[in-house]
Design an enzyme around this catalytic site. Sequence first.
Site, short mmCIF file in Angstrom:
data_model
loop_
_atom_site.label_atom_id
_atom_site.label_comp_id
_atom_site.label_asym_id
_atom_site.label_seq_id
_atom_site.Cartn_x
_atom_site.Cartn_y
_atom_site.Cartn_z
N LYS A 186 0.84 -1.20 0.00
CA LYS A 186 0.00 0.00 0.00
C LYS A 186 0.88 1.25 0.00
O LYS A 186 1.57 1.53 0.98
CB LYS A 186 -0.91 0.05 1.23
N GLU A 260 10.21 0.61 10.26
CA GLU A 260 11.20 1.66 10.00
C GLU A 260 10.50 2.97 10.29
O GLU A 260 9.63 3.39 9.53
CB GLU A 260 11.65 1.63 8.53
N CYS A 294 13.58 10.51 6.94
CA CYS A 294 13.57 9.98 8.30
C CYS A 294 14.94 10.08 8.96
O CYS A 294 15.04 10.27 10.16
CB CYS A 294 13.10 8.53 8.29
N GLU A 391 10.44 15.20 15.70
CA GLU A 391 10.73 15.16 14.27
C GLU A 391 9.84 16.19 13.57
O GLU A 391 8.62 16.15 13.68
CB GLU A 391 10.41 13.75 13.76
P1 NAD Z 1 2.35 7.75 8.53
O1 NAD Z 1 2.73 6.79 9.59
O2 NAD Z 1 1.24 8.67 8.79
O3 NAD Z 1 1.97 6.98 7.18
C1 NAD Z 1 2.81 6.00 6.62
C2 NAD Z 1 1.95 5.00 5.91
O4 NAD Z 1 1.14 4.31 6.84
C3 NAD Z 1 1.01 5.59 4.87
O5 NAD Z 1 0.94 4.73 3.77
C4 NAD Z 1 -0.32 5.61 5.62
O6 NAD Z 1 -1.44 5.57 4.78
C5 NAD Z 1 -0.22 4.36 6.44
N1 NAD Z 1 -1.03 4.33 7.65
C6 NAD Z 1 -1.53 5.39 8.36
N2 NAD Z 1 -2.23 4.93 9.43
C7 NAD Z 1 -2.16 3.58 9.40
C8 NAD Z 1 -2.66 2.54 10.26
N3 NAD Z 1 -3.36 2.81 11.35
N4 NAD Z 1 -2.37 1.26 9.94
C9 NAD Z 1 -1.63 0.97 8.85
N5 NAD Z 1 -1.15 1.89 8.00
C10 NAD Z 1 -1.40 3.19 8.28
O7 NAD Z 1 3.68 8.51 8.18
P2 NAD Z 1 3.92 9.61 7.08
O8 NAD Z 1 3.56 10.91 7.67
O9 NAD Z 1 3.30 9.22 5.80
O10 NAD Z 1 5.49 9.46 6.87
C11 NAD Z 1 6.39 10.18 7.60
C12 NAD Z 1 7.02 9.33 8.68
O11 NAD Z 1 7.68 8.20 8.11
C13 NAD Z 1 8.09 10.08 9.42
O12 NAD Z 1 7.94 9.90 10.79
C14 NAD Z 1 9.38 9.45 8.93
O13 NAD Z 1 10.44 9.53 9.80
C15 NAD Z 1 8.96 8.06 8.67
N6 NAD Z 1 9.87 7.42 7.70
C16 NAD Z 1 10.74 6.47 8.16
C17 NAD Z 1 11.64 5.86 7.29
C18 NAD Z 1 12.60 4.81 7.79
O14 NAD Z 1 13.14 4.08 6.99
N7 NAD Z 1 12.83 4.71 9.08
C19 NAD Z 1 11.64 6.20 5.94
C20 NAD Z 1 10.74 7.18 5.49
C21 NAD Z 1 9.84 7.76 6.40
#
Ligand code: NAD
Length: 480
Positions: A186, A260, A294, A391
Site C-alpha cells: 500500500k 522503520e 527519516c 521530528e
Molecule cells: P504515517 O505513519 O502517517 O503513514 C505512513 C503510511 O502508513 C502511509 O501509507 C499511511 O497511509 C499508512 N497508515 C496510516 N495509518 C495507518 C494505520 N493505522 N495502519 C496501517 N497503516 C497506516 O507517516 P507519514 O507521515 O506518511 O510518513 C512520515 C514518517 O515516516 C516520518 O515519521 C518518517 O520519519 C517516517 N519514515 C521512516 C523511514 C525509515 O526508513 N525509518 C523512511 C521514510 C519515512
Amino acid sequence: MAGMKFDYAPAPESRAIVDLKSSYGLFIGGEFVDSRDGRPFKTISPASEEVLAEITEAGPQDVDRAVAAARSAFESTWSGMRPADRAKYLYRVARIIQERARELAVLESLDNGKPIRESRDVDIPLVAAHFFYYAGWADKLSYAGFGPDPRPLGVAGQIIPWNFPLLMLAWKIAPALAAGNTVVLKPAETTPLTALVFAEICQQAGIPPGVVNIVTGAGDTGRTLVEHPGVDKVAFTGSTEVGRMIAKSVAGTGKKVTLELGGKAANIIFDDAPIDQAVEGIVNGIFFNQGHVCCAGSRLLVQESVYDDVLASLKRRLTTLRVGDPLDKNTDIGAINSAAQLARIRELSEVGEQEGAERWSPPCELPDRGFWFPPTVFTGVSQAHRIAREEIFGPVLSVLTFRTPDEAVEKANNTPYGLSAGVWTDKGSRILSIAAQLRAGVVWANTFNRFDPSAPFGGYKESGYGREGGRHGLEAYLDV
Ligand code: NAD
C-alpha cells in the site's frame, strides 16, 4: 561573489513523457481492477494543487482479494520457482526501471513535489540499483548465512510513506520477491502514482499474476492489510505513532514485523572538520528532499570554537538555494508534500520561536499556489526545546553547540530516536570512537544521506526494529 544568486532562466523538464490516466483502479492478480467496496480520492501536485488523477481507496473486500491473489501466487508459482528464474524477473524489472527512468522521475516529482534533480539522480537510480542488487541474491540465499535452505515467509503486507515513494517500494518489494515471498503493497495516499506505474512494469516484465499486488488508500486500508489473517509478514515504514499501533495489533498473531520509523539525527561538526565540506553535508543532511527524510540531520551539533565560522558559511550557502518548481532542473528545494505536513512544519517552527530559539531563513520568494516552506535555521536551541526533540520532517534545522567529544555524544544520544547520525572530523580515530558510542543504526562520517542497496538501514529505540537493505534485509523475509 560568494552567496550571490544568479538569475537562471527556467529549465523545466517536460511532462509529456508521462502518460497520466484520469483514474486508476487497484492492481490485483496481475490486472488493474475496479474496487468492490472502496471509494475514489484524488492525488494532487503539491507544487500547484492541480488534480493529477483519481485513485481508488481500497476497502476490506479489495484487500481480501489482494491477499488471496498473493497467497495463490505464492503457492502456485513464486515460492516453488527456480531461484535463478526469480532472479531473471527481478533483473528484468530493474532494466525496465532504467528504461523508463525519465518518466518515473517526472511522475515522482509531480506527485511528491521533490526536485527533478533528486528524483532523476538519486531516487530512480537507487530504485533500479535495489532490484539489481536483490536479483543477485535470489539464487544465493543458501549462502546468505541463514542456513542451507532458508524458506520464504509467505504473503508480505507492506506499507510505505510518501517521502521516497518508489524508493520505499523498492526497499520493500525487491528483497521480499528475491526471498520467494509475494506481496500486497500500500503506497501512501498522497503519492500513489509511481507505485501504479510500477504495477504496469510488473506486467511488462511478465511477473506472474498475484506476485505483486498494489492497493491504494489511506490509513484504513493500511490497517485492514496489517490485520488481515492471510498476511504472514508486515513491513511498515512511516511514523512512530502508527508503528506503535501496528506493533500492538500484530502482537501475539505470529506475524513477523519490521518497523522503520522516525528519527531526529545529530550531525556533529568537530573543530578540525573541513568546514566547507561540512557545510555541504549539513545542507544535504537537512534540505535534501525538503527535509522529508527519516534520517535527516535535523539536529546540528557544532563545536563551540568553530560555531561562528560554520554558521556564517551555512547562511551564505543557504542564500544560494533555489526554492520552486520541482520540475525545474535548477531547483534545489521543491514543494512540501501536503497541506497537513506544511501545517505541522509551521506549527513546530512557531513553537521554536515561542520557546526562545532564534529563527532565520534566507530571503526567498515562494510561489503563490501549492505548499511551500523556506529553508529555516534555528539557533540558540536547547535540548529541552520541542524543535530539538520532535521530528519536524521539513526543511528546518535546529542548531546546538558542544565543547568536548563526550558532550557531543551525550547530546547526540539524548533522543528517543536512533536512526542515523553524522560525524565531521579530520581524525579517523575520532570517527571510530564517536561512531561506536552513538546509538544510531547508521553513522555517516564526513558525508551524509548516502544510500546503497548493499548497506543495511534501520533504527534503535523509537526508530523501529529490523533492518532493510543488504544481506540483513533478506532476513526479514525468510523463515529464520
Ligand atoms: P504515517 O505513519 O502517517 O503513514 C505512513 C503510511 O502508513 C502511509 O501509507 C499511511 O497511509 C499508512 N497508515 C496510516 N495509518 C495507518 C494505520 N493505522 N495502519 C496501517 N497503516 C497506516 O507517516 P507519514 O507521515 O506518511 O510518513 C512520515 C514518517 O515516516 C516520518 O515519521 C518518517 O520519519 C517516517 N519514515 C521512516 C523511514 C525509515 O526508513 N525509518 C523512511 C521514510 C519515512
